[in-house]
Motif scaffolding. Structure first.
Motif, PDB file in Angstrom:
ATOM      1  N   LYS A  84      22.421  14.432  35.995  1.00 26.37           N
ATOM      2  CA  LYS A  84      24.350  13.327  36.119  1.00 26.37           C
ATOM      3  C   LYS A  84      24.933  15.346  35.598  1.00 26.37           C
ATOM      4  O   LYS A  84      25.294  15.470  34.251  1.00 26.37           O
ATOM      5  N   ILE A  85      25.837  15.957  36.702  1.00 22.22           N
ATOM      6  CA  ILE A  85      26.148  17.236  36.345  1.00 22.22           C
ATOM      7  C   ILE A  85      27.427  16.716  36.428  1.00 22.22           C
ATOM      8  O   ILE A  85      28.219  16.791  37.859  1.00 22.22           O
ATOM      9  N   ASP A  86      29.161  16.586  35.869  1.00 18.17           N
ATOM     10  CA  ASP A  86      30.349  15.776  36.458  1.00 18.17           C
ATOM     11  C   ASP A  86      31.325  17.233  37.051  1.00 18.17           C
ATOM     12  O   ASP A  86      31.990  16.761  37.415  1.00 18.17           O
ATOM     13  N   GLY A  87      31.152  18.073  36.205  1.00 14.27           N
ATOM     14  CA  GLY A  87      32.229  19.361  36.268  1.00 14.27           C
ATOM     15  C   GLY A  87      31.405  20.444  35.776  1.00 14.27           C
ATOM     16  O   GLY A  87      30.135  20.928  34.929  1.00 14.27           O
ATOM     17  N   LEU A  88      32.019  21.656  36.338  1.00 12.61           N
ATOM     18  CA  LEU A  88      31.492  22.684  36.475  1.00 12.61           C
ATOM     19  C   LEU A  88      32.462  23.675  36.251  1.00 12.61           C
ATOM     20  O   LEU A  88      33.576  24.014  36.931  1.00 12.61           O
ATOM     21  N   VAL A  89      32.830  25.155  34.574  1.00 14.35           N
ATOM     22  CA  VAL A  89      33.725  25.798  34.564  1.00 14.35           C
ATOM     23  C   VAL A  89      33.455  26.705  34.892  1.00 14.35           C
ATOM     24  O   VAL A  89      32.626  27.403  34.306  1.00 14.35           O
ATOM     25  N   ASN A  90      33.305  27.897  36.120  1.00  4.82           N
ATOM     26  CA  ASN A  90      33.305  28.615  36.506  1.00  4.82           C
ATOM     27  C   ASN A  90      33.939  29.963  35.958  1.00  4.82           C
ATOM     28  O   ASN A  90      35.070  29.825  36.130  1.00  4.82           O
ATOM     29  N   ASN A  91      33.600  30.141  34.811  1.00  2.00           N
ATOM     30  CA  ASN A  91      34.494  31.248  33.906  1.00  2.00           C
ATOM     31  C   ASN A  91      34.269  32.336  33.775  1.00  2.00           C
ATOM     32  O   ASN A  91      34.808  33.499  33.441  1.00  2.00           O
ATOM     33  N   ALA A  92      32.506  32.577  33.346  1.00  2.00           N
ATOM     34  CA  ALA A  92      32.282  33.717  33.243  1.00  2.00           C
ATOM     35  C   ALA A  92      33.044  35.299  33.840  1.00  2.00           C
ATOM     36  O   ALA A  92      32.545  34.724  35.362  1.00  2.00           O
ATOM     37  N   GLY A  93      32.951  36.313  33.894  1.00  2.00           N
ATOM     38  CA  GLY A  93      34.000  37.261  34.113  1.00  2.00           C
ATOM     39  C   GLY A  93      34.040  38.433  33.951  1.00  2.00           C
ATOM     40  O   GLY A  93      33.771  38.662  32.495  1.00  2.00           O
ATOM     41  N   ILE A  94      34.010  39.426  34.507  1.00  3.43           N
ATOM     42  CA  ILE A  94      34.025  40.892  33.494  1.00  3.43           C
ATOM     43  C   ILE A  94      34.854  42.029  34.344  1.00  3.43           C
ATOM     44  O   ILE A  94      35.510  41.557  35.683  1.00  3.43           O
ATOM     45  N   THR A  95      35.508  42.967  33.770  1.00  2.60           N
ATOM     46  CA  THR A  95      36.270  44.032  34.571  1.00  2.60           C
ATOM     47  C   THR A  95      35.581  45.053  34.506  1.00  2.60           C
ATOM     48  O   THR A  95      34.470  45.780  33.438  1.00  2.60           O
ATOM     49  N   LYS A  96      35.758  45.791  35.545  1.00  2.00           N
ATOM     50  CA  LYS A  96      35.544  47.190  35.823  1.00  2.00           C
ATOM     51  C   LYS A  96      36.698  48.091  36.140  1.00  2.00           C
ATOM     52  O   LYS A  96      36.571  48.369  37.364  1.00  2.00           O
ATOM     53  N   ASP A  97      37.566  48.770  35.527  1.00  2.00           N
ATOM     54  CA  ASP A  97      38.978  49.244  35.665  1.00  2.00           C
ATOM     55  C   ASP A  97      39.068  50.579  36.407  1.00  2.00           C
ATOM     56  O   ASP A  97      38.201  51.398  35.343  1.00  2.00           O
ATOM     57  N   GLN A  98      39.038  50.839  37.229  1.00  2.00           N
ATOM     58  CA  GLN A  98      39.722  52.116  38.072  1.00  2.00           C
ATOM     59  C   GLN A  98      39.811  52.533  39.131  1.00  2.00           C
ATOM     60  O   GLN A  98      40.258  51.367  40.337  1.00  2.00           O
ATOM     61  N   ILE A  99      41.134  53.502  38.933  1.00  2.00           N
ATOM     62  CA  ILE A  99      41.700  53.820  39.794  1.00  2.00           C
ATOM     63  C   ILE A  99      40.799  53.773  41.102  1.00  2.00           C
ATOM     64  O   ILE A  99      39.756  54.513  41.517  1.00  2.00           O
ATOM     65  N   LEU A 100      41.410  53.634  42.614  1.00  2.00           N
ATOM     66  CA  LEU A 100      40.870  53.944  43.936  1.00  2.00           C
ATOM     67  C   LEU A 100      40.411  54.446  43.556  1.00  2.00           C
ATOM     68  O   LEU A 100      39.153  54.864  44.436  1.00  2.00           O
ATOM     69  N   LEU A 101      40.773  55.712  43.920  1.00  2.00           N
ATOM     70  CA  LEU A 101      40.037  57.113  44.311  1.00  2.00           C
ATOM     71  C   LEU A 101      38.975  57.638  43.303  1.00  2.00           C
ATOM     72  O   LEU A 101      37.895  58.315  43.914  1.00  2.00           O
ATOM     73  N   ARG A 102      38.956  57.097  42.101  1.00  2.00           N
ATOM     74  CA  ARG A 102      37.813  57.530  41.395  1.00  2.00           C
ATOM     75  C   ARG A 102      36.849  55.886  41.198  1.00  2.00           C
ATOM     76  O   ARG A 102      35.177  55.877  40.656  1.00  2.00           O
ATOM     77  N   MET A 103      37.373  55.055  42.132  1.00  2.00           N
ATOM     78  CA  MET A 103      35.722  53.445  41.854  1.00  2.00           C
ATOM     79  C   MET A 103      34.803  53.982  42.316  1.00  2.00           C
ATOM     80  O   MET A 103      34.706  54.537  43.824  1.00  2.00           O
ATOM     81  N   LYS A 104      33.704  54.003  41.804  1.00  2.00           N
ATOM     82  CA  LYS A 104      32.508  54.036  41.446  1.00  2.00           C
ATOM     83  C   LYS A 104      32.080  52.830  42.959  1.00  2.00           C
ATOM     84  O   LYS A 104      32.460  51.920  42.661  1.00  2.00           O
ATOM     85  N   ALA A 105      31.450  53.180  44.038  1.00  2.00           N
ATOM     86  CA  ALA A 105      30.403  51.670  44.545  1.00  2.00           C
ATOM     87  C   ALA A 105      29.862  50.701  43.942  1.00  2.00           C
ATOM     88  O   ALA A 105      30.105  49.326  44.150  1.00  2.00           O
ATOM     89  N   ALA A 106      28.853  51.143  42.674  1.00  2.00           N
ATOM     90  CA  ALA A 106      28.853  50.372  41.622  1.00  2.00           C
ATOM     91  C   ALA A 106      29.611  49.465  41.124  1.00  2.00           C
ATOM     92  O   ALA A 106      29.669  48.472  40.383  1.00  2.00           O
ATOM     93  N   GLU A 107      31.295  50.107  40.218  1.00  2.00           N
ATOM     94  CA  GLU A 107      31.959  49.288  39.868  1.00  2.00           C
ATOM     95  C   GLU A 107      32.046  47.894  39.841  1.00  2.00           C
ATOM     96  O   GLU A 107      32.718  47.302  40.319  1.00  2.00           O
ATOM     97  N   PHE A 108      32.828  48.381  42.117  1.00  2.00           N
ATOM     98  CA  PHE A 108      32.935  47.730  42.679  1.00  2.00           C
ATOM     99  C   PHE A 108      31.977  46.628  42.789  1.00  2.00           C
ATOM    100  O   PHE A 108      32.583  45.146  43.047  1.00  2.00           O
ATOM    101  N   ASP A 109      30.782  46.495  43.115  1.00  2.00           N
ATOM    102  CA  ASP A 109      29.384  45.438  43.057  1.00  2.00           C
ATOM    103  C   ASP A 109      29.511  44.905  42.027  1.00  2.00           C
ATOM    104  O   ASP A 109      29.594  43.537  42.626  1.00  2.00           O
ATOM    105  N   ASP A 110      29.488  45.365  40.875  1.00  2.00           N
ATOM    106  CA  ASP A 110      28.860  44.642  39.658  1.00  2.00           C
ATOM    107  C   ASP A 110      30.618  43.488  39.434  1.00  2.00           C
ATOM    108  O   ASP A 110      29.489  42.497  39.253  1.00  2.00           O
ATOM    109  N   VAL A 111      31.416  44.219  39.804  1.00  2.00           N
ATOM    110  CA  VAL A 111      32.141  43.090  40.190  1.00  2.00           C
ATOM    111  C   VAL A 111      32.491  41.650  41.152  1.00  2.00           C
ATOM    112  O   VAL A 111      32.344  41.027  39.871  1.00  2.00           O
TER     113      VAL A 111
END
Ligand code: NAP
Length: 248
Positions: A84-111
């Motif tokens: 019996k599950i009445d509610g779910l709160v999808n709260n967990a989250g992360i940031t891996k900030d970087q300007i786009l020019l320097r963002m690694k694909a892994a930083e995009f994928d992980d987030v």
């Protein structure tokens, strides 16, 4: 119709710290029985569990970016709550900030793997019990950044905008089964995630918030409570901004 969460079993991901911990404390005060978890902060989660109002809460490790971990957590949680599950709160989250020019694909994928794919994996796990009960409410914690975009956060913004679109699709698929799906889009909330900002950044942010303060975890928890309760029973596929007027 009732705003009470008495006798409701609600799972909150990423409840060990920050907004998730604030949501857990508030929902327990409203009588909910909670499934909480930690990815790394075991001691903090155990401390939270000790101090929660009420009894019968469930705590285990959960890494929402890992399918096996999600399988194992929800199997145990379903057992604990007798399916019996009445509610779910999808709260967990992360940031891996970087300007786009320097963002690694892994930083995009992980987030994306944590914020968007993690919400998909967890939502899928509660659909069967909710469909069987012909009722349930899923709340996704997105972000004002998913609505406005932000320099240095292309990965994070995409993950949150994606979650909003995901939530609307889930809402359409599940409405006839009584299962609702909505988002809360916080603005800047005082937690460890925003603690890393320097004074200059904080001042800049506050100057763009008409209410001239950061939000508290309780500001978010109150809106989550509303979306989980029967008071919002005709609301699905929506996003409520809790941002002090930062973005309208
Ligand atoms: P936080 O203080 O950094 O806490 C993040 C939480 O997520 C922790 O409990 C952490 O668990 C958990 N977590 C991280 N990776 C995980 C994974 N792979 N699997 C399971 N749990 C994981 O962040 P917050 O500020 O409370 O943010 C909570 C949510 O609100 C996030 O979705 C965030 O994007 C959103 N949000 C925050 C703000 C803000 O201003 N703070 C604004 C808008 C939206 P462990 O500690 O156990 O690792």
């Amino acid at each position: 119709m009732s705003s009470s969460l008495e006798n409701k079993n609600i799972i909150i991901t990423g409840a060990s710290r920050g907004i998730g911990a604030g949501i857990a404390k508030y929902l327990a005060q409203q009588g909910a029985c909670l499934g909480i978890s930690y990815a790394n902060s075991k001691a903090a989660a155990e401390e939270l569990l000790k101090n929660l109002d009420g009894e019968g809460h469930f705590l285990a490790q959960l890494d929402i970016s890992n399918e096996e971990s999600v399988d194992a957590y929800f199997k145990e949680a379903n057992k604990h709550f007798n399916n019996k599950i009445d509610g779910l709160v999808n709260n967990a989250g992360i940031t891996k900030d970087q300007i786009l020019l320097r963002m690694k694909a892994a930083e995009f994928d992980d987030v994306i793997a944590t914020n968007l794919r993690g919400s998909f994996l967890c939502s899928q796990k509660v659909l069967k019990p909710m469909m069987k009960a012909r009722g349930g409410s899923i709340v996704h914690i997105t972000s004002v950044i998913g609505q406005m975009g932000n320099a240095g956060q292309a990965n994070y913004a995409a993950s949150k905008a994606g979650t909003e679109a995901f939530s609307k699709s889930l809402a359409k698929e599940m409405a006839s089964r009584g299962v609702r799906s909505n988002c809360i889009a916080p603005g800047y909330i005082q937690t460890e995630m925003t603690e890393v900002l320097d004074d200059n950044q904080k001042e800049n942010i506050l100057s763009s918030v008409p209410m001239n303060r950061m939000g508290s975890t309780e500001d978010i928890a109150k809106a989550v409570h509303f979306l989980l309760s029967d008071d919002s029973e005709y609301i699905t596929g929506q996003s409520i901004a809790v941002n002090g007027g930062l973005y309208m």
